[in-house]
Structures are given as structure tokens and as C-alpha cells.
Design a protein around this motif. Structure first.
Motif, PDB file in Angstrom:
ATOM      1  N   THR A  66      -1.670  11.580  -1.203  1.00  0.00           N
ATOM      2  CA  THR A  66      -2.426  10.328  -1.263  1.00  0.00           C
ATOM      3  C   THR A  66      -2.829   9.935  -2.669  1.00  0.00           C
ATOM      4  OG1 THR A  66      -3.253  10.774   0.956  1.00  0.00           O
ATOM      5  CG2 THR A  66      -4.439   9.148  -0.328  1.00  0.00           C
ATOM      6  N   ASP A  67      -3.312  10.894  -3.450  1.00  0.00           N
ATOM      7  CA  ASP A  67      -3.771  10.541  -4.799  1.00  0.00           C
ATOM      8  C   ASP A  67      -2.602  10.128  -5.690  1.00  0.00           C
ATOM      9  OD1 ASP A  67      -2.832  13.186  -4.688  1.00  0.00           O
ATOM     10  OD2 ASP A  67      -4.110  13.849  -6.329  1.00  0.00           O
TER      11      ASP A  67
ATOM     12  N   VAL B 219      -8.984   3.143  -7.753  1.00  0.00           N
ATOM     13  CA  VAL B 219      -7.805   3.648  -7.050  1.00  0.00           C
ATOM     14  C   VAL B 219      -7.709   5.172  -7.182  1.00  0.00           C
ATOM     15  CG1 VAL B 219      -5.276   3.682  -7.064  1.00  0.00           C
ATOM     16  CG2 VAL B 219      -6.507   1.504  -7.156  1.00  0.00           C
TER      17      VAL B 219
ATOM     18  N   PHE C  35      -0.105   1.556  -7.562  1.00  0.00           N
ATOM     19  CA  PHE C  35      -0.979   0.625  -8.279  1.00  0.00           C
ATOM     20  C   PHE C  35      -0.429   0.325  -9.669  1.00  0.00           C
ATOM     21  CE2 PHE C  35      -4.438   0.152 -11.388  1.00  0.00           C
ATOM     22  CZ  PHE C  35      -5.082  -0.986 -10.903  1.00  0.00           C
TER      23      PHE C  35
ATOM     24  N   SER D 107      -4.068  -2.344   2.545  1.00  0.00           N
ATOM     25  CA  SER D 107      -4.756  -1.080   2.288  1.00  0.00           C
ATOM     26  C   SER D 107      -4.977  -0.890   0.791  1.00  0.00           C
ATOM     27  CB  SER D 107      -3.956   0.073   2.916  1.00  0.00           C
ATOM     28  OG  SER D 107      -4.696   1.266   2.889  1.00  0.00           O
ATOM     29  N   LEU D 108      -4.357   0.103   0.165  1.00  0.00           N
ATOM     30  CA  LEU D 108      -4.446   0.286  -1.280  1.00  0.00           C
ATOM     31  C   LEU D 108      -4.190  -1.025  -2.021  1.00  0.00           C
ATOM     32  CD1 LEU D 108      -4.042   1.684  -4.122  1.00  0.00           C
ATOM     33  CD2 LEU D 108      -1.654   1.962  -3.401  1.00  0.00           C
TER      34      LEU D 108
ATOM     35  N   ARG E 204     -10.341   6.657  -4.992  1.00  0.00           N
ATOM     36  CA  ARG E 204      -9.991   6.444  -3.588  1.00  0.00           C
ATOM     37  C   ARG E 204      -8.930   7.429  -3.135  1.00  0.00           C
ATOM     38  NH1 ARG E 204      -6.318   3.301  -0.452  1.00  0.00           N
ATOM     39  NH2 ARG E 204      -7.294   2.030   1.209  1.00  0.00           N
ATOM     40  N   GLY E 205      -7.859   7.586  -3.926  1.00  0.00           N
ATOM     41  CA  GLY E 205      -6.794   8.501  -3.570  1.00  0.00           C
ATOM     42  C   GLY E 205      -7.266   9.941  -3.515  1.00  0.00           C
TER      43      GLY E 205
ATOM     44  N   GLY F 133       0.816  -1.203   0.000  1.00  0.00           N
ATOM     45  CA  GLY F 133       0.000   0.000   0.000  1.00  0.00           C
ATOM     46  C   GLY F 133       0.852   1.256   0.000  1.00  0.00           C
ATOM     47  N   GLN F 134       0.229   2.355   0.406  1.00  0.00           N
ATOM     48  CA  GLN F 134       0.914   3.649   0.378  1.00  0.00           C
ATOM     49  C   GLN F 134       2.152   3.609   1.266  1.00  0.00           C
ATOM     50  OE1 GLN F 134      -1.828   6.871   0.640  1.00  0.00           O
ATOM     51  NE2 GLN F 134      -0.258   8.414   1.004  1.00  0.00           N
TER      52      GLN F 134
ATOM     53  N   GLN G   2      -1.008   6.592  -4.370  1.00  0.00           N
ATOM     54  CA  GLN G   2      -1.804   5.387  -4.584  1.00  0.00           C
ATOM     55  C   GLN G   2      -1.843   4.983  -6.058  1.00  0.00           C
ATOM     56  OE1 GLN G   2      -5.527   5.014  -2.506  1.00  0.00           O
ATOM     57  NE2 GLN G   2      -4.807   6.207  -0.765  1.00  0.00           N
TER      58      GLN G   2
ATOM     59  N   CYS H  16      -6.892  -3.277  -3.606  1.00  0.00           N
ATOM     60  CA  CYS H  16      -7.438  -3.008  -4.947  1.00  0.00           C
ATOM     61  C   CYS H  16      -6.633  -3.750  -6.003  1.00  0.00           C
ATOM     62  CB  CYS H  16      -7.414  -1.508  -5.239  1.00  0.00           C
ATOM     63  SG  CYS H  16      -8.474  -0.509  -4.169  1.00  0.00           S
TER      64      CYS H  16
END
Length: 308
Positions: free
Chosen positions: A62-63, A118, A70, A96-97, A121-122, A15-16, A66, A100
């Protein structure tokens, strides 16, 4: 879809926090680089800019973090599949991320649908952090019960702080407002425990993320979840669920703790004694370690880095 006939191998996705500047450079001259353009088309982000030229500060957002993680994981997964390096896969899981990405790997979501989820979400989590800033810290050396006692005591004094990740029997992450995390950190230090601050701007996996749910739900409602023969283990309770449940689970994950230790235990019960971390860093493999009873963990992030 990946082959499901073996009960021995599971793919796990980070994840992040797995991101770093220029992490896409080694993929530029491979067939997998096409996925960068595809994810950009699906989401409207310039993913090549993110994974080649974006600096550390922006990449921690965050955006940006993530979607870039991904995409990197997706390229590594595509390479593994194309070159048939991993054989048969029994189950998938992600932190977490990474959940996905696990759903895409298992075939429950298409790559395009996963990218759109994703991205939403971010973006939703970034807005939530702007509304209610927060932070996180890892407490090393104590059980989840002990750290929960610290958090409960802080909440009793009016602080907003919760256990957010149970990453191992002695690696627990708390999340909340800065005063709340400070209170838990002080209690942990008084108990002679190690505290590692996590440089994020949000209280991820706590009730402070609730405002991100409506935007994420819109994206979840716009995609189809398919039945798959590969199990995906849920972060919220380490359970196994049908395709119909994953919209609700993905939304719940925003505000629920990541029960990673329990996820690993479920993978073990499924017979997955060999785990393969797929993504731009070995963060999960390092956390799992090599102690007695631990599963065998391999890593793949780039061509030439396969650990057979």
C-alpha cells in the motif's frame, strides 16, 4: 493553479492498482523528473527506486503503490499544464488515493503537502492491513443493491464484508476478511455473476481500516487546505465542500465506500462532459466506457500519449 473558466472539462485521477514495475522509465529524460526528487525529499522515500526498479510484489504494498502512483500522476499533470494541452478545467476528482491528487490539481493542497499526506496514508493503511488482513473482489453484472444484499447476508452469519467501491452500475467491489469476501463471492457465483479477485492484502474502505485513521489525521492536521475555484468531488458522498471540510472527508474516506458512479454523476451535473484521466494507466477510462450517455474520456500518462 489550473484555469477554471470552462465548465466542460474535469480531471480524474486513478487510485491503487494503477501501478506497474518500471512505470517511471519514460519520464527520466523530461523536466518532470525533478518531481521524483522533490517527492523523495518531502516524504523520505526513494521514489526513483519505486518507479524504476521495484518489483511487482513490493509495488503492490500500500505505501509503495500509493506514493508511486501519486508521483506518476503529478508528473503527467505537470506536463499537461506546462504544455497547455488541456485548457480550462472545471472540476477534479480521484478514485480513493486519486482524491489526494485531485486536491493538488485543484490547488487545495500544495504538491509537497499532498505528497506528505499520501505517504502517511499509505503507511497507515499498510499498518492497518498487517493488524487486520483482508481482501477485495469485484462483482460484475449486478447492481449495488444486489451486492449489498449479499454482503448483509454474510454479515448476518458473522462475516466481516462490505461494499467498498461502486465503480459503475454493474461493477461493485466488496471488501473485508477473506471468509467474508469468499461468502459474497459464492453468493454472486450462485447468481451466475462474474467475480474478479483483487490482489490486495487489506480490506480497504471498510471499518477494518479504522486503525489507520489516527496516523493519517496527524498528517492531515499538519497541512493547510486552501480555497480553490476548481471543485473537487468527494468520494464519500459525491458532494462539493469548502477547504475546511477536507480533513474530515479524507479521514472518513478510509472507512467509507468510494461512490464513484455518484462522483461521475456530480461531474456531469457540473457540466463536465469531457473527462481527462491523468496517471500511469487507463483504469478509470476503461471502467467508464463509451456507452450511450457516457462522457467523453481522454487519457494522459506519458509524453506522446495525449488523446486530444
Amino acid at each position: 493553479m489550473l484555469d477554471t473558466r470552462s465548465a466542460e472539462c474535469a480531471l480524474i485521477f486513478p487510485g491503487q492498482g494503477a501501478q506497474r514495475p518500471a512505470m517511471g522509465e519514460r519520464w527520466r529524460d523530461t523536466p518532470q523528473w525533478r518531481l521524483v526528487g522533490q517527492v523523495s525529499e518531502w516524504t523520505g522515500y526513494d521514489v526513483a527506486e519505486l518507479v524504476l526498479r521495484t518489483g511487482d510484489e513490493r509495488l503492490r504494498s500500500t505505501d509503495a503503490a500509493q506514493l508511486s502512483i501519486f508521483t506518476m500522476s503529478l508528473m503527467a499533470l505537470d506536463y499537461l499544464t506546462e504544455h497547455q494541452l488541456i485548457g480550462r478545467v472545471r472540476a477534479c476528482a480521484g478514485h480513493s488515493l486519486g482524491e489526494c491528487t485531485a486536491l493538488v490539481a485543484a490547488g487545495a493542497l500544495s504538491a509537497g503537502a499532498g505528497a506528505r499526506v499520501v505517504a502517511a496514508r499509505g503507511a497507515a493503511m499498510r499498518v492497518a492491513t498487517e493488524r487486520l488482513p483482508g481482501t477485495m473482489a469485484a462483482i460484475l453484472g449486478a447492481s449495488s443493491d444486489i451486492v449489498e444484499q449479499f454482503a448483509a447476508a454474510a454479515r448476518a452469519e458473522g462475516a466481516q464484508v462490505w461494499v467498498a467501491n461502486v465503480n459503475g452500475p454493474r461493477q461493485i467491489v466488496v471488501s473485508g476478511t477473506s471468509p467474508g469476501v469468499d461468502a459474497v463471492a459464492q453468493a454472486a457465483k450462485s447468481a451466475r455473476l462474474k467475480v474478479v479477485r483483487i490482489p490486495v492484502g487489506g480490506a480497504f474502505h471498510t471499518p477494518l481500516m479504522a486503525s489507520a485513521a489516527p496516523l493519517l489525521r496527524q498528517a492531515l492536521d499538519a497541512v493547510e487546505f486552501e480555497a480553490t475555484g476548481i471543485d473537487v468531488v468527494a468520494n464519500v458522498d459525491a458532494g462539493l465542500y469548502s477547504a475546511a471540510r477536507w480533513r474530515d472527508l479524507a479521514e472518513q474516506q478510509l472507512t467509507a465506500p468510494v461512490r464513484w458512479t455518484a462522483v461521475l454523476a456530480t461531474l456531469s451535473r457540473l457540466g463536465c462532459t469531457r473527462l481527462v484521466e491523468v496517471g500511469p494507466s487507463r483504469v478509470l477510462a476503461k471502467a467508464i466506457g463509451r456507452g450511450e450517455g457516457a462522457p467523453t474520456v481522454r487519457y494522459f500518462g506519458y509524453p506522446g500519449e495525449w488523446e486530444p
